[in-house]
Design a protein around this motif. Sequence first.
Motif, mmCIF file in Angstrom:
data_model
loop_
_atom_site.group_PDB
_atom_site.id
_atom_site.type_symbol
_atom_site.label_atom_id
_atom_site.label_comp_id
_atom_site.label_asym_id
_atom_site.label_seq_id
_atom_site.Cartn_x
_atom_site.Cartn_y
_atom_site.Cartn_z
ATOM 1 N N ALA A 284 -33.892 -34.485 -8.527
ATOM 2 C CA ALA A 284 -33.958 -35.038 -7.188
ATOM 3 C C ALA A 284 -32.554 -35.354 -6.710
ATOM 4 O O ALA A 284 -31.627 -35.572 -7.513
ATOM 5 C CB ALA A 284 -34.826 -36.293 -7.171
ATOM 6 N N LEU A 285 -32.393 -35.365 -5.390
ATOM 7 C CA LEU A 285 -31.134 -35.751 -4.760
ATOM 8 C C LEU A 285 -31.266 -37.196 -4.293
ATOM 9 O O LEU A 285 -32.227 -37.537 -3.604
ATOM 10 C CB LEU A 285 -30.823 -34.828 -3.579
ATOM 11 C CG LEU A 285 -29.544 -35.138 -2.807
ATOM 12 C CD1 LEU A 285 -28.322 -34.822 -3.660
ATOM 13 C CD2 LEU A 285 -29.500 -34.333 -1.510
ATOM 14 N N ILE A 286 -30.308 -38.022 -4.660
ATOM 15 C CA ILE A 286 -30.359 -39.451 -4.350
ATOM 16 C C ILE A 286 -29.193 -39.809 -3.426
ATOM 17 O O ILE A 286 -28.042 -39.485 -3.728
ATOM 18 C CB ILE A 286 -30.301 -40.304 -5.626
ATOM 19 C CG1 ILE A 286 -31.476 -39.956 -6.552
ATOM 20 C CG2 ILE A 286 -30.316 -41.787 -5.289
ATOM 21 C CD1 ILE A 286 -31.374 -40.582 -7.917
ATOM 22 N N VAL A 287 -29.518 -40.437 -2.307
ATOM 23 C CA VAL A 287 -28.483 -40.919 -1.375
ATOM 24 C C VAL A 287 -28.618 -42.432 -1.291
ATOM 25 O O VAL A 287 -29.638 -42.960 -0.843
ATOM 26 C CB VAL A 287 -28.646 -40.278 0.015
ATOM 27 C CG1 VAL A 287 -27.559 -40.809 0.946
ATOM 28 C CG2 VAL A 287 -28.575 -38.761 -0.078
ATOM 29 N N GLU A 288 -27.572 -43.130 -1.746
ATOM 30 C CA GLU A 288 -27.593 -44.596 -1.799
ATOM 31 C C GLU A 288 -26.418 -45.145 -1.007
ATOM 32 O O GLU A 288 -25.303 -44.636 -1.111
ATOM 33 C CB GLU A 288 -27.520 -45.057 -3.256
ATOM 34 C CG GLU A 288 -27.555 -46.559 -3.442
ATOM 35 C CD GLU A 288 -27.416 -46.948 -4.905
ATOM 36 O OE1 GLU A 288 -28.413 -46.899 -5.633
ATOM 37 O OE2 GLU A 288 -26.273 -47.261 -5.321
ATOM 38 N N ASN A 289 -26.666 -46.191 -0.217
ATOM 39 C CA ASN A 289 -25.587 -46.787 0.574
ATOM 40 C C ASN A 289 -25.759 -48.301 0.638
ATOM 41 O O ASN A 289 -26.854 -48.829 0.421
ATOM 42 C CB ASN A 289 -25.550 -46.198 1.987
ATOM 43 C CG ASN A 289 -26.828 -46.412 2.768
ATOM 44 O OD1 ASN A 289 -27.707 -45.557 2.738
ATOM 45 N ND2 ASN A 289 -26.947 -47.550 3.461
ATOM 46 N N ASP A 290 -24.647 -48.982 0.936
ATOM 47 C CA ASP A 290 -24.713 -50.429 1.169
ATOM 48 C C ASP A 290 -25.626 -50.695 2.362
ATOM 49 O O ASP A 290 -25.590 -49.965 3.357
ATOM 50 C CB ASP A 290 -23.316 -50.981 1.469
ATOM 51 C CG ASP A 290 -22.351 -50.754 0.315
ATOM 52 O OD1 ASP A 290 -22.810 -50.792 -0.843
ATOM 53 O OD2 ASP A 290 -21.158 -50.513 0.580
ATOM 54 N N HIS A 291 -26.432 -51.735 2.233
ATOM 55 C CA HIS A 291 -27.361 -52.049 3.316
ATOM 56 C C HIS A 291 -26.904 -53.321 4.018
ATOM 57 O O HIS A 291 -27.175 -54.433 3.590
ATOM 58 C CB HIS A 291 -28.780 -52.207 2.781
ATOM 59 C CG HIS A 291 -29.818 -52.217 3.869
ATOM 60 N ND1 HIS A 291 -31.006 -52.878 3.760
ATOM 61 C CD2 HIS A 291 -29.820 -51.636 5.101
ATOM 62 C CE1 HIS A 291 -31.711 -52.699 4.868
ATOM 63 N NE2 HIS A 291 -31.010 -51.959 5.686
ATOM 64 N N ARG A 292 -26.153 -53.110 5.118
ATOM 65 C CA ARG A 292 -25.714 -54.230 5.952
ATOM 66 C C ARG A 292 -26.076 -53.890 7.398
ATOM 67 O O ARG A 292 -25.230 -53.443 8.187
ATOM 68 C CB ARG A 292 -24.204 -54.443 5.811
ATOM 69 C CG ARG A 292 -23.752 -54.808 4.398
ATOM 70 C CD ARG A 292 -22.306 -55.248 4.359
ATOM 71 N NE ARG A 292 -21.392 -54.159 4.665
ATOM 72 C CZ ARG A 292 -20.844 -53.346 3.758
ATOM 73 N NH1 ARG A 292 -21.136 -53.512 2.469
ATOM 74 N NH2 ARG A 292 -20.022 -52.394 4.117
ATOM 75 N N PRO A 293 -27.352 -54.063 7.749
ATOM 76 C CA PRO A 293 -27.845 -53.611 9.066
ATOM 77 C C PRO A 293 -27.080 -54.254 10.218
ATOM 78 O O PRO A 293 -26.710 -55.422 10.165
ATOM 79 C CB PRO A 293 -29.313 -54.051 9.064
ATOM 80 C CG PRO A 293 -29.669 -54.232 7.624
ATOM 81 C CD PRO A 293 -28.416 -54.691 6.950
ATOM 82 N N LYS A 294 -26.846 -53.435 11.240
ATOM 83 C CA LYS A 294 -26.212 -53.945 12.449
ATOM 84 C C LYS A 294 -27.137 -54.929 13.146
ATOM 85 O O LYS A 294 -28.355 -54.733 13.167
ATOM 86 C CB LYS A 294 -25.880 -52.789 13.402
ATOM 87 C CG LYS A 294 -24.804 -51.860 12.898
ATOM 88 C CD LYS A 294 -24.541 -50.744 13.898
ATOM 89 C CE LYS A 294 -23.449 -49.816 13.407
ATOM 90 N NZ LYS A 294 -23.200 -48.688 14.349
ATOM 91 N N LYS A 295 -26.575 -55.960 13.697
ATOM 92 C CA LYS A 295 -27.368 -56.954 14.419
ATOM 93 C C LYS A 295 -27.527 -56.488 15.857
ATOM 94 O O LYS A 295 -26.558 -56.405 16.615
ATOM 95 C CB LYS A 295 -26.687 -58.322 14.368
ATOM 96 C CG LYS A 295 -26.574 -58.880 12.957
ATOM 97 C CD LYS A 295 -25.876 -60.229 12.944
ATOM 98 C CE LYS A 295 -25.769 -60.773 11.527
ATOM 99 N NZ LYS A 295 -25.080 -62.090 11.494
ATOM 100 N N VAL A 296 -28.764 -56.168 16.213
ATOM 101 C CA VAL A 296 -29.039 -55.697 17.576
ATOM 102 C C VAL A 296 -30.183 -56.499 18.155
ATOM 103 O O VAL A 296 -31.006 -57.064 17.428
ATOM 104 C CB VAL A 296 -29.396 -54.186 17.590
ATOM 105 C CG1 VAL A 296 -28.215 -53.360 17.152
ATOM 106 C CG2 VAL A 296 -30.602 -53.914 16.712
#
Length: 350
Positions: A284-296
């Motif tokens: 499988a291909l795994i894409v992981e990123n920091d989760h700091r959602p923009k405040k909207v």
Amino acid sequence: MYKAYQIKWCLIVAGVFAISTLFLRQGSFRVEVQLWEYCDYVLRLSFYMIVCWMIHAYFLLNKISYLSSWGKLILSNLIAIVIMVFLGTLFYRILPRNHFIDPIVPALNFSNLLHSFFGGFILSVICYSAFYSIHTNSALQTSKLENEILEQAHLRAQLLSLQQQISPHFLFNSLSTLNAIAPDQHTKNYIVQLAAVYRYVLNFNEHYLTPLKDELLFIKSYLYIMNQRFDKALEVTIDISEENLKLMIPPLSLQLLVENAINHNMFTLQQPLHIIIKTDNSPALIVENDHRPKKVIGGSTGSGTGLKNISERYRLLGNTTINVSDEGGKFCVTLPLLPNERIAKMTGYK
């Protein structure tokens, strides 16, 4: 279960066969035979066929690792025949005597055993053939419908990625001219990568799948452009095993995930956004990123259209699902890597 086991067709086939054999028997209607005995005959024979039908349906609908197609055929018919002989003997002993005829003669001696076996064989083969034909036809119709839905999902994906598409000849001619007059190598490199991105997006129109190797070449060109915009605020690590490069994924699915990470999260030079692109042994291909959602305003940074589109394409291509997790400040999406030969042949990818 009702739809998978084709219960409606089971009842139709059993009823038609039982009633038709009732009328086809020579001397069927005799004075000494009562009405309930004819009904008893039809019900018994219908019951035998329903049992046979369910046995064959179980074997054909379920994947049994140690049995081939021929193994399923032989084993399901043997089990059905044995059960028919057993039920025939059991009903003969416990039910009232039927003067018309017992559908399967009880196995009290070799001759009766042979007769019972042959009767069970005929019923079993009829049920197997009928269910196999109906199931195959139903699967074919479902496949046609899913191909149509896949085509629609593919078109929707094109709209997501090509909303601002202009004439490709005009664009490439303009980029070639711009590359020729660019004053420095840095600008020339940017133009080359931009052309590579646009060329890949155009080729995506023709296929449902692309090798992971090609998708990675594209994403590197895409990241080059993004790095010119965000500089060191965007940090991407790619760790892909060599043996997985020939496996397939839906085109632009990796780009959509990277774009989602960039568009939906806050990051600065002091607090860069980390994205990891890797594979595992699933494969499988795994894409992981920091989760700091923009405040909207409204509390949401996106509709999730991209993820829904990828998920739908995977479901239609190989009946597989993607996995999405959001834990420990990390947002992670896992995309199954599809086998080259089987899926490429199914979708017409070349």
